[in-house]
Scaffold this active site. Sequence first.
Site, PDB file in Angstrom:
ATOM      1  N   LYS A 113      62.008  60.949  12.954  1.00 39.60           N
ATOM      2  CA  LYS A 113      63.149  61.471  13.733  1.00 39.60           C
ATOM      3  C   LYS A 113      64.465  60.843  13.309  1.00 39.60           C
ATOM      4  CE  LYS A 113      61.073  63.359  17.846  1.00 39.60           C
ATOM      5  NZ  LYS A 113      61.017  63.388  19.306  1.00 39.60           N
ATOM      6  N   LYS A 196      53.431  70.890  11.513  1.00 40.59           N
ATOM      7  CA  LYS A 196      52.979  71.042  12.894  1.00 40.59           C
ATOM      8  C   LYS A 196      53.789  72.122  13.621  1.00 40.59           C
ATOM      9  CE  LYS A 196      54.310  67.956  15.856  1.00 40.59           C
ATOM     10  NZ  LYS A 196      54.634  66.777  16.633  1.00 40.59           N
ATOM     11  N   LYS A 199      58.626  72.462  18.717  1.00 44.57           N
ATOM     12  CA  LYS A 199      59.817  73.044  19.351  1.00 44.57           C
ATOM     13  C   LYS A 199      61.042  72.890  18.468  1.00 44.57           C
ATOM     14  CE  LYS A 199      58.183  71.310  23.670  1.00 44.57           C
ATOM     15  NZ  LYS A 199      58.296  70.348  24.728  1.00 44.57           N
TER      16      LYS A 199
END
Length: 332
Positions: A113, A196, A199
Amino acid sequence: MNQRVLSGIQPTGSIHLGNYLGAIKNWVAFQKDHDSLFCIVNLHALTTGFGSPAQLREHVRLTAACYIACGIDPNTSAIFAQSQVTGHSELAWLLGCLTPLGWLNRMTQFKDKAGKHKEQASLGLYGYPVLMAADILLYKATHVPVGADQKQHLELARDIAGAFNAQVGKDYFPLPEPCIMGTSTRVMSLRDGTQKMSKSDPSEASRIHMTDDADTIAQKIRKAKTDSALIPATWDELEGRPEAQNLVQMLSTLENQTPQQILNTYAGQNFAPFKARLIEVLQETLNPISGKIHELMTQDQAFLETCLAQGAEKARTLATKHMHEIHGLIGL
Ligand code: TYM
């Protein structure tokens, strides 16, 4: 020992099929015979920055509606927003004082991230796994049903629980058991079988939302990436075909069959009949759920608020008792 389940999802919009097959479907099974708490982790949602306050509130309600529509019973399980029980952030601080930086530096999610901008990433993002450990340990949860991507975080939660117990000289926290169950522990993107389903993927076509209508589901599955080879007779022959593996696993979970049973049905065929059945079973599963979400969000906001208030009350009772004991053990 009393068995207790805790799990949670970030309120960052409508939940997707990965959240459902990897996590919530298993929660529904657990709640039947376990004391269960299902949290909406709105504090975790702040680790990538504050957004619109109205939208965050709306997303908490939407996530609660998704939990209920997917089968979580608010009368037996506590459904609540993490921010409504102050013990989460307080315990995160206490546990943070026992967590060596070396353990946090190993966390792959932070590296993913934060990317190249590590210096700009927040302390909150770095401490994310400590808050997650606090979510679990605050209730002395014994079982944590999650998708495969949470494995490293749960190992850390166990290490933190062990460090606390060693520090206070008592097996106060049970070591929480990660429950990564079924054939869809890692649902992949419909556009790229090596990524994956998430969202944060900019492509809407990469995922199925639990709120998608029948036509949208059909379109997304028809467009889902496959390859030109036929469906083989054995799982081993799917090696190197990540998109095909993903769709087979998805259908197997939805049909409650093994991947091999699915291959037995479709071996030697192209993906057209397979996709037709996948569309059908997804529509059968998701249509009632999306209908219920819509109903809760448009006609039953007061009911959602009541569920969240009752859930928080139940969670708070347990959290207050444990925080009192924890204060005693530390000497606060
Ligand atoms: P989050 O919000 O990213 O995801 C919620 C749950 O959905 C699972 N999941 C998936 N499973 C299979 N395939 C996928 N593509 C997929 N995408 C998501 C996740 O594994 C998770 O179970 N850190 C957590 C939230 C959290 C938590 C907790 C979980 C905070 N505190 C305490 C358990 C216990 C997260 O970001 O989940």
